[in-house]
Design an enzyme around this catalytic site. Sequence first.
Site, PDB file in Angstrom:
ATOM      1  N   ASP A  95       0.813  -1.225   0.000  1.00 31.25           N
ATOM      2  CA  ASP A  95       0.000   0.000   0.000  1.00 31.25           C
ATOM      3  C   ASP A  95       0.845   1.274   0.000  1.00 31.25           C
ATOM      4  OD1 ASP A  95      -2.276  -1.583   0.093  1.00 31.25           O
ATOM      5  OD2 ASP A  95      -2.254  -1.642   2.285  1.00 31.25           O
ATOM      6  N   LYS A 133       1.913   2.219  -5.074  1.00 26.26           N
ATOM      7  CA  LYS A 133       2.446   1.676  -6.330  1.00 26.26           C
ATOM      8  C   LYS A 133       1.524   2.011  -7.501  1.00 26.26           C
ATOM      9  CE  LYS A 133       2.412  -2.404  -4.406  1.00 26.26           C
ATOM     10  NZ  LYS A 133       2.191  -2.068  -2.993  1.00 26.26           N
ATOM     11  N   GLY A 179      -4.445  -4.291  -3.736  1.00 25.20           N
ATOM     12  CA  GLY A 179      -5.432  -3.254  -4.059  1.00 25.20           C
ATOM     13  C   GLY A 179      -4.668  -2.007  -4.446  1.00 25.20           C
ATOM     14  N   HIS A 180      -4.679  -1.676  -5.731  1.00 24.15           N
ATOM     15  CA  HIS A 180      -3.914  -0.531  -6.225  1.00 24.15           C
ATOM     16  C   HIS A 180      -4.898   0.565  -6.637  1.00 24.15           C
ATOM     17  CE1 HIS A 180      -0.405  -3.462  -7.282  1.00 24.15           C
ATOM     18  NE2 HIS A 180      -0.722  -3.459  -6.009  1.00 24.15           N
ATOM     19  N   GLN A 186       2.101  -5.997  -3.314  1.00 25.63           N
ATOM     20  CA  GLN A 186       2.539  -6.124  -1.917  1.00 25.63           C
ATOM     21  C   GLN A 186       3.838  -5.328  -1.704  1.00 25.63           C
ATOM     22  OE1 GLN A 186       1.391  -9.401  -3.487  1.00 25.63           O
ATOM     23  NE2 GLN A 186      -0.524  -8.584  -2.798  1.00 25.63           N
TER      24      GLN A 186
HETATM   25  P1  GDP Z   1      -0.698   0.383  -3.576  1.00 24.00           P
HETATM   26  O1  GDP Z   1      -1.309  -0.881  -3.097  1.00 24.00           O
HETATM   27  O2  GDP Z   1       0.773   0.445  -3.318  1.00 24.00           O
HETATM   28  O3  GDP Z   1      -1.019   0.705  -5.008  1.00 24.00           O
HETATM   29  O4  GDP Z   1      -1.343   1.546  -2.692  1.00 24.00           O
HETATM   30  P2  GDP Z   1      -2.903   1.699  -2.298  1.00 24.00           P
HETATM   31  O5  GDP Z   1      -3.641   2.154  -3.479  1.00 24.00           O
HETATM   32  O6  GDP Z   1      -3.395   0.485  -1.599  1.00 24.00           O
HETATM   33  O7  GDP Z   1      -2.810   2.811  -1.177  1.00 24.00           O
HETATM   34  C1  GDP Z   1      -2.273   4.070  -1.431  1.00 24.00           C
HETATM   35  C2  GDP Z   1      -3.366   5.135  -1.177  1.00 24.00           C
HETATM   36  O8  GDP Z   1      -2.755   6.402  -1.079  1.00 24.00           O
HETATM   37  C3  GDP Z   1      -4.382   5.255  -2.293  1.00 24.00           C
HETATM   38  O9  GDP Z   1      -5.622   5.581  -1.738  1.00 24.00           O
HETATM   39  C4  GDP Z   1      -3.846   6.408  -3.136  1.00 24.00           C
HETATM   40  O10 GDP Z   1      -4.869   7.110  -3.847  1.00 24.00           O
HETATM   41  C5  GDP Z   1      -3.268   7.274  -2.075  1.00 24.00           C
HETATM   42  N1  GDP Z   1      -2.116   8.101  -2.485  1.00 24.00           N
HETATM   43  C6  GDP Z   1      -1.114   7.792  -3.355  1.00 24.00           C
HETATM   44  N2  GDP Z   1      -0.196   8.774  -3.383  1.00 24.00           N
HETATM   45  C7  GDP Z   1      -0.609   9.721  -2.510  1.00 24.00           C
HETATM   46  C8  GDP Z   1      -0.066  10.957  -2.061  1.00 24.00           C
HETATM   47  O11 GDP Z   1       1.011  11.374  -2.452  1.00 24.00           O
HETATM   48  N3  GDP Z   1      -0.791  11.641  -1.126  1.00 24.00           N
HETATM   49  C9  GDP Z   1      -1.965  11.199  -0.629  1.00 24.00           C
HETATM   50  N4  GDP Z   1      -2.581  11.928   0.281  1.00 24.00           N
HETATM   51  N5  GDP Z   1      -2.501  10.031  -1.025  1.00 24.00           N
HETATM   52  C10 GDP Z   1      -1.824   9.297  -1.951  1.00 24.00           C
HETATM   53  P1  IMO Z   2      -0.802  -4.141  -2.275  1.00 27.10           P
HETATM   54  O1  IMO Z   2      -0.368  -4.699  -3.609  1.00 27.10           O
HETATM   55  C1  IMO Z   2      -0.907  -4.530   2.062  1.00 27.10           C
HETATM   56  C2  IMO Z   2      -0.939  -8.578   3.722  1.00 27.10           C
HETATM   57  C3  IMO Z   2      -2.188  -8.992   4.474  1.00 27.10           C
HETATM   58  C4  IMO Z   2      -1.568  -9.912   5.513  1.00 27.10           C
HETATM   59  C5  IMO Z   2      -0.481 -10.619   4.711  1.00 27.10           C
HETATM   60  C6  IMO Z   2      -0.901 -11.986   4.178  1.00 27.10           C
HETATM   61  O2  IMO Z   2      -2.096  -3.420  -2.322  1.00 27.10           O
HETATM   62  O3  IMO Z   2       0.295  -3.367  -1.647  1.00 27.10           O
HETATM   63  P2  IMO Z   2      -2.500 -12.706   2.173  1.00 27.10           P
HETATM   64  O4  IMO Z   2      -3.953 -12.473   1.950  1.00 27.10           O
HETATM   65  O5  IMO Z   2      -1.612 -12.169   1.101  1.00 27.10           O
HETATM   66  O6  IMO Z   2      -2.176 -14.132   2.496  1.00 27.10           O
HETATM   67  O7  IMO Z   2      -2.154 -11.886   3.531  1.00 27.10           O
HETATM   68  O8  IMO Z   2      -0.161  -9.771   3.629  1.00 27.10           O
HETATM   69  N1  IMO Z   2      -1.157  -8.086   2.329  1.00 27.10           N
HETATM   70  C7  IMO Z   2      -1.100  -6.797   1.983  1.00 27.10           C
HETATM   71  N2  IMO Z   2      -0.937  -5.689   2.735  1.00 27.10           N
HETATM   72  N3  IMO Z   2      -0.994  -4.419   0.729  1.00 27.10           N
HETATM   73  C8  IMO Z   2      -1.132  -5.520  -0.049  1.00 27.10           C
HETATM   74  O9  IMO Z   2      -1.100  -5.463  -1.395  1.00 27.10           O
HETATM   75  C9  IMO Z   2      -1.238  -6.774   0.582  1.00 27.10           C
HETATM   76  N4  IMO Z   2      -1.390  -8.044   0.143  1.00 27.10           N
HETATM   77  C10 IMO Z   2      -1.336  -8.833   1.218  1.00 27.10           C
HETATM   78  O10 IMO Z   2      -2.823  -7.890   5.055  1.00 27.10           O
HETATM   79  O11 IMO Z   2      -0.929  -9.154   6.500  1.00 27.10           O
HETATM   80 MG    MG Z   3      -2.834  -1.551  -1.832  1.00 23.62          MG
END
Ligand code: GDP
Ligand code: IMO
Ligand code: MG
Length: 416
Positions: free
Chosen positions: A14, A17, A41-42, A220
Amino acid sequence: MSKADLIVGLQWGDEGKGKIVDHMAQTHDYVCRFAGGHNAGHTIVIGDKKYALHLIPSGVLNPEAKNIVGNGVVLSPVDFIKEMEQFENLEGRLFLSDKAHILLPYHAQIDQARERLKGDKAIGTTGKGIGPAYGDKVARVGHRLGELLHPEKLTAKIMEFFAINKPVFDAMGVEAPQESQLLEELKHYKEVLAPFICDTTQMMWEILDADKKVLLEGAQGTMLDIDHGTYPYVTSSTTVSAGACAGLGINPKDIGKVTGIAKAYCTRVGNGPFPSEDFGAEGDKLRENGHEFGTTTGRPRRCGWFDAVAMRHAVRVNGVDQVALMKLDVLDGFDEIKVCVAYEFEGKQIDYVPYDLEDVKAVYKTFPGWDKTAGVRTFEALPETAQSYILALEEMIGTKIGIISTSPEREDTIIR
Ligand code: GDP
Ligand code: IMO
Ligand code: MG
């Protein structure tokens, strides 16, 4: 022959990415996922639209880019089909490896049953079936997407697998699928997915040979890697950059620039050690400012400070050329900002990640805060204390911070 650019998460997932992959996809011909499943979840924000992608590569929002899901992925057909419904005209720009493993509803049932049985030792998985699907793959009892093209044969194999393992499944309360229903489901998956299934390994070689611009999208993060993370509180795949080779059928020499994604602070969702976690009001403020709730499960994310020790480990494991520092704006309004600069471990200060992070305590250095960075688009326009914070992080991790993100929006991105 071109080399592929790689995006990889450096913390516990999270990191943001999705935003950077989407940003870079504007200048790439192909975006390729190499590991994980719909546990990822991206999030991508474009204007007032927000997309949550789980398995479809984040290049899908660039109509010019083509998207490949590699063999290293575990793919749940039912969830994938749901995700596809958000987009039109995917044929010809989405390709699924015939060697990717199939994740079926019983994998999720097993995942959830195991978590229940573990009680307070639960990993805190997403409950999507990721561990059991990769487990079947490694135990050589899994099923690959290519098999979907022959639903009768696949149904028979799955039913046989359940018959052999009946006592185990009974003990976990996992029910065998009903044969005729399973066959109907698999036929439906075939109907929808068959046009997308192909040999993506050959395709990777062809596009690199043809000098196409290729972007590899990690899922991840490094600290969730099956080998290099905080085992057993990890996911079940190779999330680090080495996984891109195995997960797509390319070789280490095919990889070009590696961009590691990190938040300006740190979060973790699920259980397991997190040395720089802040249990107090400041941790709550990070969660609130950063909207730190999971994209996939909605769970509140645990929040804390940038961990420079874990980051150095991640930079080395992944061969990071530049870091993209995300969510700097979330630190706006803090009087002081902490950074974990070392660990206290067995009475000594150490500067590396030991066997088990459970027993370490974070040693902090404090930096002065700033007023506002949200929406800033040049390094020079950042408050001086924010600039100093970034330069100090660069020094600590020994890597250039080439990208800084100051909001979820595509354009609020500083390229240095
Ligand atoms: P990922 O799994 O690495 O793609 O990241 P996620 O999408 O799960 O979580 C990142 C969250 O931060 C998302 O809700 C993005 O919209 C948000 N986000 C990304 N870059 C920024 C930033 O620079 N500032 C803020 N406030 N939010 C951001
Ligand atoms: P993105 O790509 C954050 C975490 C779960 C748990 C551990 C194992 O959005 O960054 P699983 O269901 O994979 O067996 O769970 O890994 N986890 C993540 N945490 N971002 C993710 O993906 C994750 N994918 C798995 O919360 O701790
Ligand atoms: Mg994510």
